[in-house]
Write a protein that holds these residues in place. Structure first.
Motif, mmCIF file in Angstrom:
data_model
loop_
_atom_site.group_PDB
_atom_site.id
_atom_site.type_symbol
_atom_site.label_atom_id
_atom_site.label_comp_id
_atom_site.label_asym_id
_atom_site.label_seq_id
_atom_site.Cartn_x
_atom_site.Cartn_y
_atom_site.Cartn_z
ATOM 1 N N SER A 153 0.811 -1.215 0.000
ATOM 2 C CA SER A 153 0.000 0.000 0.000
ATOM 3 C C SER A 153 0.843 1.263 0.000
ATOM 4 O O SER A 153 0.614 2.170 -0.785
ATOM 5 N N TYR A 154 1.793 1.316 0.903
ATOM 6 C CA TYR A 154 2.457 2.600 1.124
ATOM 7 C C TYR A 154 3.767 2.718 0.361
ATOM 8 O O TYR A 154 4.216 3.820 0.056
ATOM 9 N N VAL A 155 4.436 1.584 0.083
ATOM 10 C CA VAL A 155 5.633 1.663 -0.755
ATOM 11 C C VAL A 155 5.234 1.530 -2.223
ATOM 12 O O VAL A 155 5.920 2.003 -3.111
ATOM 13 N N GLY A 156 4.072 0.908 -2.455
ATOM 14 C CA GLY A 156 3.551 0.846 -3.817
ATOM 15 C C GLY A 156 4.125 -0.284 -4.647
ATOM 16 O O GLY A 156 4.145 -0.213 -5.870
ATOM 17 N N LEU A 157 4.602 -1.338 -4.007
ATOM 18 C CA LEU A 157 5.150 -2.468 -4.768
ATOM 19 C C LEU A 157 4.018 -3.410 -5.170
ATOM 20 O O LEU A 157 2.992 -3.476 -4.491
ATOM 21 N N PRO A 158 4.192 -4.150 -6.244
ATOM 22 C CA PRO A 158 3.155 -5.112 -6.642
ATOM 23 C C PRO A 158 3.056 -6.249 -5.631
ATOM 24 O O PRO A 158 4.081 -6.788 -5.193
ATOM 25 N N SER A 159 1.821 -6.605 -5.262
ATOM 26 C CA SER A 159 1.644 -7.590 -4.198
ATOM 27 C C SER A 159 2.180 -8.954 -4.607
ATOM 28 O O SER A 159 2.644 -9.722 -3.769
ATOM 29 N N LEU A 160 2.131 -9.262 -5.896
ATOM 30 C CA LEU A 160 2.647 -10.552 -6.360
ATOM 31 C C LEU A 160 4.118 -10.687 -5.984
ATOM 32 O O LEU A 160 4.541 -11.685 -5.404
ATOM 33 N N ALA A 161 4.885 -9.649 -6.288
ATOM 34 C CA ALA A 161 6.320 -9.689 -5.996
ATOM 35 C C ALA A 161 6.567 -9.674 -4.491
ATOM 36 O O ALA A 161 7.358 -10.463 -3.970
ATOM 37 N N VAL A 162 5.864 -8.785 -3.787
ATOM 38 C CA VAL A 162 6.082 -8.653 -2.343
ATOM 39 C C VAL A 162 5.805 -9.974 -1.641
ATOM 40 O O VAL A 162 6.614 -10.452 -0.835
ATOM 41 N N THR A 163 4.667 -10.601 -1.968
ATOM 42 C CA THR A 163 4.287 -11.778 -1.190
ATOM 43 C C THR A 163 5.019 -13.037 -1.663
ATOM 44 O O THR A 163 5.116 -13.996 -0.905
ATOM 45 N N ILE A 164 5.548 -13.028 -2.880
ATOM 46 C CA ILE A 164 6.463 -14.127 -3.243
ATOM 47 C C ILE A 164 7.697 -14.024 -2.360
ATOM 48 O O ILE A 164 8.194 -15.015 -1.825
ATOM 49 N N GLY A 165 8.160 -12.793 -2.183
ATOM 50 C CA GLY A 165 9.324 -12.570 -1.339
ATOM 51 C C GLY A 165 9.068 -12.980 0.097
ATOM 52 O O GLY A 165 9.818 -13.755 0.689
ATOM 53 N N THR A 166 7.954 -12.497 0.665
ATOM 54 C CA THR A 166 7.702 -12.793 2.077
ATOM 55 C C THR A 166 7.280 -14.254 2.251
ATOM 56 O O THR A 166 7.461 -14.817 3.327
ATOM 57 N N MET A 167 6.753 -14.873 1.182
ATOM 58 C CA MET A 167 6.463 -16.309 1.256
ATOM 59 C C MET A 167 7.740 -17.059 1.598
ATOM 60 O O MET A 167 7.779 -17.888 2.520
ATOM 61 N N ALA A 168 8.818 -16.737 0.875
ATOM 62 C CA ALA A 168 10.103 -17.378 1.160
ATOM 63 C C ALA A 168 10.639 -16.940 2.509
ATOM 64 O O ALA A 168 11.153 -17.744 3.286
ATOM 65 N N LEU A 169 10.491 -15.660 2.801
ATOM 66 C CA LEU A 169 11.033 -15.111 4.043
ATOM 67 C C LEU A 169 10.394 -15.758 5.275
ATOM 68 O O LEU A 169 11.087 -16.267 6.163
ATOM 69 N N TYR A 170 9.052 -15.752 5.332
ATOM 70 C CA TYR A 170 8.376 -16.285 6.519
ATOM 71 C C TYR A 170 8.616 -17.786 6.646
ATOM 72 O O TYR A 170 8.793 -18.307 7.743
ATOM 73 N N ARG A 171 8.628 -18.487 5.508
ATOM 74 C CA ARG A 171 8.907 -19.922 5.554
ATOM 75 C C ARG A 171 10.327 -20.151 6.068
ATOM 76 O O ARG A 171 10.569 -21.048 6.870
ATOM 77 N N GLY A 172 11.239 -19.305 5.592
ATOM 78 C CA GLY A 172 12.630 -19.434 6.018
ATOM 79 C C GLY A 172 12.764 -19.248 7.518
ATOM 80 O O GLY A 172 13.449 -20.028 8.200
ATOM 81 N N VAL A 173 12.085 -18.237 8.060
ATOM 82 C CA VAL A 173 12.136 -17.998 9.500
ATOM 83 C C VAL A 173 11.557 -19.206 10.242
ATOM 84 O O VAL A 173 12.119 -19.680 11.233
ATOM 85 N N ALA A 174 10.437 -19.729 9.727
ATOM 86 C CA ALA A 174 9.781 -20.862 10.381
ATOM 87 C C ALA A 174 10.720 -22.064 10.444
ATOM 88 O O ALA A 174 10.918 -22.664 11.514
ATOM 89 N N VAL A 175 11.320 -22.400 9.321
ATOM 90 C CA VAL A 175 12.215 -23.561 9.295
ATOM 91 C C VAL A 175 13.457 -23.275 10.118
ATOM 92 O O VAL A 175 13.977 -24.141 10.833
#
Lengths: 366, 518
Positions: free
Chosen positions: A136-158
């Motif tokens: 919303s506020y940085v204006g990045l496309p959600s597809l790219a952002v959540t692909i990134g955080t998908m890996a990030l959050y999974r990485g933290v979990a593992v």
């Protein structure tokens, strides 16, 4: 008309009045994408009752609901996000992270299950807020952002738990996750209670609130929504926060149901959720969809796989059938849109070329 | 071919007409451009200049009329056809491929080939250098186009035109984004091209430039040809009066209303590069018109006032209270309504129903116990749609099924439903039929009569002059004149709107300004 601030417009001009709807109720209710899915669900269910051995037992529905509960839960916020023409691919990773947090906080920090669950949901909300802020506020496309955080959050979990699993949970809680509402032998597990509560809230939010009208307007035309006073950024931000919190709650349920907290829990769940939401009639381009269709979409996929499993089919075949169904359903909307577009183009005739036509025609082409 | 080269007249258009559906864009356009001359085409917004250019460029095909190029009847179906014939058009904002080099942009699609059909970069750079040397500019052909100034980008377009050996070069408002030095350089290039025997067409709103550069001036008005003169035989006043040339029609029945207290105060509003130090006020019962050329910054000012866009400096007050910047919701709460310029993209959600659109701003107050139903929306939207006589069969019809005029009524209904104190309306009648137009004008007049303050932006001069109690003229982001209804003549407004820009001598500017405000 005596003053500009009269509360009702009673002008010198004769006020016209209009019928509210162009078509009778049954046509508006039945001739929709959502109803088509509900009808298909009914047909598949009745067919399975009659033809699939053991489908009519109480265990079938019970396990069906246990299995699809995480998808049902996450599909609610996912539908709303997709109606704004965004997407959240990080939901399954938040499920995994939440699962690990419940395990670690319970085992290592000694928190009780409710406290650990609350903490996990708070972290889930923060994960969603991070997505929402970037979109919303940085204006990045959600597809790219959540692909990134998908890996990030999974990485933290593992990373938190490694390849280990926490399996030491009090039976009181693991049993609660699998308990039936109406006593032994019935089909409805307790997870349906929080789901129904969330469903009621989601229906109100999306279909019966000012906020929900804004969601559709953003999906259709974010610029016009902005001009109308809809806070586009804040609306999207909150939807991502809700998505994170609900995913984390699904993670708590997932952990307790299987009695196992692992970093790789619910891998790939995001695609199942998105598939069900799309099947339920939500357009990936935004602006279209309704929650009754979404719920029907999730249940339809659940029933097809459950029935085919009982028939002894392999997972591969089940996936093929669901995949074909999904493609067909998306195709049906596109074909409809194409047909009505052609019709409109014919009636409207040639449209005046816009500035864009000049820009496209003018420069640099060969 | 010999024949063509010998022809003294490069371009001849006679009685060319073009309509889009029921809208006549060009009624009867005529233009004759000779070899070795620079020909100016002037006219108000919507006079048909752009349509004329697009027909020559092959973007549109004419409906009727004579179109001769180098003495032969032609009919270009595509821009490629017109380009191949030797016509180059340079638009206000050149569109280059930003990541390709300057030379690649010039030779796009016809790169010189070397051995094995590989692109011969060496030759491409050499030829680019030669072109630039001829134009007297220094641009490195190897650098990417990204980051070049608009002036340099135009030079690249011109270089491309020369390399194509264009006989006719059309420049559509090329100086709008240029500074003084850059304009001089462009003029020098234009003169040298003229001296090579090419024909040039120069479209501009700036009379000082037109008179400095051009040999002939053709005036257009309302899609028709008015006159052609040698520059030496005419002057600015004669041209302006021909451009405007008509009486303010009876179509605009503004009834005098009692002007009340100040509703909107705008003080020193500034947005870097868009508008500068804009101050004005609008009183209750008053219609204030913002006039000026397209791109002068009128809409941008309105958008900033309403809070859709940000601004850097200044303040907006409504009824004496400061309105927070960049917050349309706060502006709505304060009592503002804004009917934007682009109906289909900004004014309404075209995919939604009439009821949803009309109720889109007021729906906040329609919820009962937090529950907002379609029934409540329909009940609230129906009367407002009825008051504006929106033509639709039912309230759940999509806005996309309606005509432009009806869509505009929906937008106005949506904002009137908020019972605003100030209505900002940008291009109230653009693209709508004449009947609806009159209805909108009557409505605005009626609203002002009821004490609403109205700020109206319009590119149609008769509309501004007919409707407004006061006219503010915007030119290049500044208010250059404030004229009372009695003082607002078409000539004065056009003068202020085409005021000599920054690069002109200060004396001339001052003289014009004093003339306008006198």
């Amino acid at each position: 008309m005596s003053t500009a601030t009269a509360s009702r417009p009673e002008g010198a001009a004769p006020a016209r009045s209009y019928p509210s709807y162009a078509a009778p109720l049954w046509r508006r209710a039945l001739l929709t994408r959502e109803f088509a899915i509900i009808a298909l669900l009914g047909i598949v269910y009745l067919y399975s009752l009659g033809n699939v051995p053991n489908f009519d037992g109480p265990l079938t529905l019970y396990y069906l609901f246990l299995d699809i509960a995480p998808i049902l839960l996450i599909a609610l916020p996912m539908a709303m996000i997709m109606i704004t023409a965004e997407i959240d691919l990080s939901v399954a990773s938040v499920v995994g992270l939440s699962s690990v947090l419940v395990g670690v906080l319970h085992q290592d920090a000694g928190l009780s299950i409710p406290l650990a669950a609350l903490a996990a949901m708070a972290v889930g909300a923060v994960c969603g807020a991070a997505n929402g802020f970037l979109v919303s506020y940085v204006g990045l496309p959600s597809l790219a952002v959540t692909i990134g955080t998908m890996a990030l959050y999974r990485g933290v979990a593992v990373g938190l738990l490694g390849t280990k699993a926490v399996t030491d949970f009090p039976e009181r809680w693991t049993d609660l996750a699998k308990e039936r509402i109406f006593g032994p032998g019935t089909s409805y597990p307790t997870i349906l209670i929080p789901f129904v509560v969330l469903l009621v809230l989601a229906v109100w939010l999306l279909h019966f609130s000012n906020f929900g009208r804004g969601i559709y307007e953003i999906g259709h035309n974010a610029e016009a929504a902005h001009f109308t006073g809809v806070d586009v950024e804040l609306t999207k931000f909150w939807l991502f926060v809700i998505s994170g919190a609900v995913s984390a709650f699904a993670g708590v349920y997932y952990t307790l149901r299987y009695g196992s907290a692992r970093g790789d829990n619910a891998t790939g769940l995001e695609l199942q959720v998105i598939a069900a939401v799309v099947l339920g009639g939500v357009s990936v381009f935004g602006g279209r969809g309704a929650l009754h269709g979404v719920v029907a979409g999730v249940v339809l996929i659940g029933i097809i796989s459950s029935a085919m499993r009982l028939e002894g089919q392999t997972v591969n075949l089940i996936n093929i059938v669901i995949g074909v169904l999904l493609v067909l359903s998306v195709l049906s909307t596109s074909l409809l849109a194409l047909a009505s577009g052609l019709l409109r183009a014919r009636t409207r005739g040639k449209r005046p070329s816009s500035r864009r036509a000049v820009a496209a025609a003018n420069p640099n082409e060969r | 071919m010999q024949d063509r080269a010998a022809s003294a007249v490069v371009l001849e258009l006679r009685d060319v007409a073009k309509s889009f559906g029921s809208v006549v864009a060009l009624r009867s356009g005529s233009l004759t451009v000779e070899r070795g001359s620079i020909h100016a085409v002037v006219g108000e917004n919507g006079a048909g200049k752009s349509t004329l250019v697009k027909i020559v460029a092959g973007v549109h095909r004419r409906d009727e009329g004579v179109f001769r190029f180098l003495g032969e009847d032609v009919d270009f179906a595509t821009t490629a056809a017109s380009k191949a014939a030797g016509i180059a058009v340079i638009y206000q904002e050149p569109t280059l491929f930003p990541d390709l080099s300057v030379a690649e942009n010039i030779f796009m699609g016809r790169q010189p080939r070397g051995r094995g059909r590989r692109i011969d970069y060496g030759r491409m750079y050499d030829e680019s250098d030669r072109l630039f040397a001829r134009l007297g500019v220094h641009i490195d052909p190897r650098r990417p186009a990204r980051g070049l100034s608009i002036a340099d980008q135009q030079v690249i377009e011109i270089a491309k035109a020369i390399s194509l050996d264009a006989t006719l070069l059309i420049m559509d408002e090329p100086t709008a984004a240029l500074s003084g030095v850059e304009v001089e350089r462009l003029f020098a290039i234009a003169r040298s091209l003229r001296d090579e025997g090419r024909g040039l067409v120069f479209i501009s709103h700036r009379f000082d430039e037109v008179f400095a550069l051009c040999d002939h001036i053709t005036v257009m008005r309302d899609g028709s040809y008015v006159s052609t003169d040698r520059t030496t035989d005419t002057d600015v006043d004669a041209i302006v009066s021909r451009m405007v040339g008509r009486e303010v029609a009876e179509l605009f029945p503004k009834t005098p209303a009692e002007v009340g207290d100040v509703v909107l105060e705008v003080d020193g509003l500034t947005s870097a590069g868009v508008f500068h130090d804009v101050s004005f006020e609008v009183r209750a019962g008053e219609i204030v018109g913002l006039a000026g050329l397209v791109g002068a910054g009128r809409s941008e000012i309105a958008r900033a006032v309403f809070g859709v866009d940000r601004y850097d400096d200044g303040a907006v007050r409504l009824l004496g209270r400061k309105v927070p910047a960049h917050n349309p919701r706060a502006a709505i709460r304060a009592g503002m309504a804004f009917v934007p310029e682009d109906r289909r993209r900004q004014g309404l959600v075209i995919e939604e129903s009439v009821a949803r659109n009309v109720g889109s701003v007021i729906r906040r107050g329609l919820a009962r116990a937090g529950v907002l139903t379609s029934a409540a929306e329909n009940r609230a939207a129906g009367p407002w749609a009825g008051r504006l006589e929106v033509k639709t069969s039912a309230l759940d019809m999509r806005a996309s099924t309606m005509s432009g005029g009806n869509q505009q009524k929906v937008v106005i209904a949506k904002w009137l439903a908020t019972e605003p104190r100030l209505l900002i309306i940008d291009e109230p009648t653009r693209g709508i039929d004449i009947g609806t137009k009159a209805e909108v004008h009557r409505l605005l007049s009626e609203l002002a009569g009821q004490g609403m303050a109205i700020l109206m932006i319009s590119s149609e001069l008769p509309e501004v002059l007919g409707m407004a109690d006061r006219v503010l003229v915007v030119c290049e982001g500044r208010i250059t004149a404030e004229l009372d209804r009695a003082a607002a003549t078409p000539e004065r407004v056009m003068r202020a709107a085409t005021r000599t820009s920054a690069h002109a001598t200060a004396a001339a500017a001052d003289e014009q300004k004093s003339e306008v405000t006198a």
